[in-house]
Design an enzyme around this catalytic site. Structure first.
Site, PDB file in Angstrom:
ATOM      1  N   LYS A  39      69.869  87.058  21.757  1.00  9.83           N
ATOM      2  CA  LYS A  39      69.480  88.482  21.096  1.00  9.83           C
ATOM      3  C   LYS A  39      68.364  89.483  21.410  1.00  9.83           C
ATOM      4  O   LYS A  39      67.590  88.768  22.686  1.00  9.83           O
ATOM      5  CB  LYS A  39      68.947  88.202  19.220  1.00  9.83           C
ATOM      6  N   TYR A 271      38.136 102.823  28.334  1.00 11.65           N
ATOM      7  CA  TYR A 271      37.841 103.226  27.093  1.00 11.65           C
ATOM      8  C   TYR A 271      36.951 102.130  26.016  1.00 11.65           C
ATOM      9  O   TYR A 271      37.692 101.112  25.522  1.00 11.65           O
ATOM     10  CB  TYR A 271      39.525 103.487  26.335  1.00 11.65           C
TER      11      TYR A 271
END
Length: 414
Positions: A39, A271
């Site tokens: 999956k 940042y």
């Protein structure tokens, strides 16, 4: 492809290691069959090539969450038994039944839709009934089990379905000794007994996920469902590191340095200037970020191997890039930065990034984004019997996730 492409970033997938992991897990399964869970694009590793490799190594079942994932495996030419378990009303029941996919049923609404689709297709649907033995997610609660069993048996007598499996899923198998493990096993035995007394004769009964396969042998029944362990990662640090179970991590995530530059003391990095250079130093730019699946929560903590030394993310992880402080070292642009791998060169593991981000290794590998190409090594098993750590052979490069063709989430299964 015989040489390493100059990629911005790449996730190298060692299929020889995956096959070895499957064989190791089979040896631990005590005679039970093994389902390789692929999956979420094989936990980010590329569903189709990983599914093929798992079958080559002895897995007899493949497992997916969604029916679309299962149908994609069939479209890629994969035969054998495939099971999917995460259904919503109006799902592609008929398509799955026509593709000979085992579909999981957790309630009477799902049974009705499976029966209607089987009749429309003129086929007998293969269904597996899921019991909620204590996880509290999908599955039928004990109070509703008699109604589901009666309905399924009636549909079986009518020829609309064949009940191929009875199954459940653990909540805490990754916590050794947790009292819920024994409680769920007892509940599963009770629900199995009820179903079998009502005439259900399943091909397989299964509850064991990766941690239970490794540590709860009484849970193996006829089939074990192994997800994260197939990819060589430990289901939980409490259980031990992969090597403790003879497993080898399959994915190595690396990037090429985009820039190396001299920076003065007191220079802010990324940042918010959460990192400022303490002295004059060199900074390296790693051109991957949270758009590629690098967790922003690992800002200031994520480990990276560059030029033979472990570095740490300096400042914030941005969308497309982050910085490492090279402490005066000067590797050239294009030098390799290894975020995680099996550890052969001293690089971090996915678990190290999980610790840095406050999450689990499952999430680290599964979240690697589609713009990071998957490079599948050892696509044939010729090298398996010798040395899976031998020099890399790049058989295929996949741009994106690799679920489409042959040219190419905690809990592990369900």
């Amino acid at each position: 492809m015989n040489d390493k492409a100059p990629l911005r970033a790449r996730a190298e997938i060692d299929l020889a290691a995956l096959r070895a992991n499957v064989r190791t897990l089979l040896a631990r399964a005590g005679g039970a069959q093994l389902m390789a869970v692929v999956k979420s694009d094989a936990y980010g590793h590329g569903a189709v090539p990983c599914a093929r490799a798992a079958l080559e190594a002895g897995a007899t079942w493949l497992g997916t969450a969604t029916p679309q994932e299962a149908l994609a495996l069939r479209a890629a030419g994969l035969g054998g038994r495939i099971m999917c378990w995460l259904w919503t009303p109006g799902g592609p029941w008929r398509e799955a039944i026509e593709a000979d996919i085992d579909v999981s049923v957790s309630g009477t609404w799902a049974l009705r839709e499976a029966v209607d689709a089987a009749r429309a297709a003129g086929r007998t649907a293969r269904i597996q009934l899921k019991a909620d033995t204590g996880l509290g997610r999908n599955g039928c609660l004990p109070a509703d089990w008699p109604e589901l069993i009666a309905g399924a048996r009636s549909a079986e007598d009518a020829g609309d379905v064949r009940i191929t499996g009875l199954w459940s899923h653990f909540a805490c198998a990754d916590e050794p000794g947790h009292p819920s493990i024994a409680a769920q096993l007892n509940a599963f035995h009770d629900m199995l007994a009820y179903a079998e007394k009502a005439g259900v004769r399943p091909e397989v009964r299964h509850i064991a996920n990766s941690p239970a396969t490794l540590t709860v042998p009484e849970s193996h029944f006829d089939l074990v469902r192994t997800g994260i362990a197939v990819y060589g990662l430990s289901p939980s640090p409490e259980l031990g590191v992969p090597a403790d179970y003879g497993l080898r991590p399959v994915m190595t995530l690396a990037a090429s340095l985009a820039l190396v530059k001299q920076a003065p003391a007191g220079h802010g990095v990324s940042y918010g200037h959460h990192y400022t250079t303490p002295t004059g130093t060199t900074l390296g730019l790693v051109p991957v970020g949270y758009a590629d699946g690098i967790p922003r929560h690992a800002s200031g903590r994520g480990p990276v191997l560059v030029d033979g030394r472990i570095r740490t993310v300096a400042g914030r992880v941005a969308m497309d890039q982050f910085v490492v402080d090279l402490e005066g070292d000067r590797p050239g642009p294009g030098s390799e930065a290894v975020l995680f791998g099996p550890g052969d060169r001293g690089e971090p593991g996915a678990e190290d990034w999980a610790v840095a981000a406050g999450t689990i290794a499952y999430e680290i590998v599964t979240r690697i984004g589609a713009r990071v190409p998957r490079v599948h090594l050892h696509a044939t098993d010729a090298t398996d019997a010798t040395d899976v750590t031998a020099g890399p052979r790049y058989d295929t490069v996949v741009a994106g996730t690799g679920t489409g063709t042959g040219h190419e989430g905690n809990g592990t299964a369900g």
